[in-house]
Design a protein around this motif. Structure first.
Motif, short mmCIF file in Angstrom:
data_model
loop_
_atom_site.label_atom_id
_atom_site.label_comp_id
_atom_site.label_asym_id
_atom_site.label_seq_id
_atom_site.Cartn_x
_atom_site.Cartn_y
_atom_site.Cartn_z
N ILE A 183 19.04 -152.79 -30.64
CA ILE A 183 19.31 -153.66 -31.79
C ILE A 183 18.85 -155.09 -31.56
O ILE A 183 18.30 -155.73 -32.47
CB ILE A 183 20.82 -153.66 -32.11
CG1 ILE A 183 21.27 -152.27 -32.56
CG2 ILE A 183 21.16 -154.69 -33.18
CD1 ILE A 183 22.77 -152.12 -32.67
N THR A 184 19.07 -155.63 -30.34
CA THR A 184 18.88 -157.07 -30.15
C THR A 184 17.63 -157.46 -29.37
O THR A 184 17.19 -158.62 -29.48
CB THR A 184 20.11 -157.67 -29.41
OG1 THR A 184 20.21 -157.13 -28.08
CG2 THR A 184 21.39 -157.38 -30.18
N LEU A 217 25.11 -145.87 -33.25
CA LEU A 217 24.19 -146.44 -34.23
C LEU A 217 24.47 -145.91 -35.64
O LEU A 217 24.37 -146.66 -36.62
CB LEU A 217 22.75 -146.14 -33.83
CG LEU A 217 22.25 -146.83 -32.56
CD1 LEU A 217 20.81 -146.43 -32.26
CD2 LEU A 217 22.36 -148.34 -32.67
#
Length: 230
Positions: A183-184, A217
């Protein structure tokens, strides 16, 4: 547990998170308290015998569970803080936030001493250690957002089918790290083999981590389509 019990459990976990924020405790205290309550104490409600039942659990009101939630925060602070929370601070918070009934200092002592709130290895501790190790071995570790890791941990307590993941703390910590990486971390920096690395470091099964990452997720993004995990 029926839907009403699940909803009550979720509200009490949210109460712990809010109490941890109000008391300004460290993340390790917050997540230890969540583990003590959700993983150790709450399941025992279905196994407590007649000799342990008193007005604190008969009937099991939400306000009573909030008392045990604060007891979990206090125990966690005793374990992890050099300056643990005082009963006075807990009592003050209880008087303000638990409006259904009034609890005495003796009630807090009963909640701590008479019931099965114990210590267990928690996902937060494993996750914190994994982040430190990752930063030691790869520059990409600096791009993994630790606050995002904590946000994911908070979100997983929303539902029973995701909060149950905390029963496998080490695998969950590895999975949260992988999910946060996806995600990051910018895609152009995905050169580090994060999945093989966490499998090696934790000795968890690769498929178990992949499956858990998928659950994490889906819980965060569903119904938004997800990118490939590996």
């Amino acid at each position: 547990m029926n839907n009403e019990e699940l909803s009550r459990r979720r509200r009490v976990l949210e109460f712990i998170m809010q109490s941890a924020h109000d008391l300004q405790v460290s993340p390790i205290v917050k997540y230890s308290a969540l583990s003590l309550f959700a993983d150790r104490f709450y399941p025992t409600l279905y196994r407590i015998g007649p000799d342990k039942v008193n007005w604190l659990l008969d009937p099991t009101r939400e306000s009573n569970l909030q008392l045990f939630a604060l007891a979990s925060v206090w125990i966690s602070s005793k374990i992890h803080s050099s300056r643990p929370l005082s009963f006075k601070s807990l009592k003050s918070l209880a008087d303000k936030s638990i409006t259904e009934q009034h609890f005495t200092t003796r009630d807090f002592l009963d909640a701590v001493l008479k019931y099965e709130i114990g210590v267990s290895c928690i996902a937060y501790a494993f996750l914190e250690d994994l982040i430190i190790q990752l930063k030691d071995v790869a520059r990409v570790g600096e791009h993994v957002n630790f606050e995002a890791c904590l946000d994911i941990m908070d979100l997983l307590y929303e539902k029973e089918d995701t909060s149950i993941l905390f029963s496998t703390s080490k695998c969950l910590a590895a999975s949260i790290l992988v999910a946060t990486y996806v995600i990051t971390v910018p895609v152009q920096r995905w050169e580090f083999p994060i999945l093989p690395w966490v499998v090696f470091v934790t000795s968890c099964e690769e498929q178990q981590i992949v499956d858990t990452v998928g659950m994490v997720l889906r819980h965060i993004f569903d119904p938004v389509p997800l990118p490939p995990l590996i």
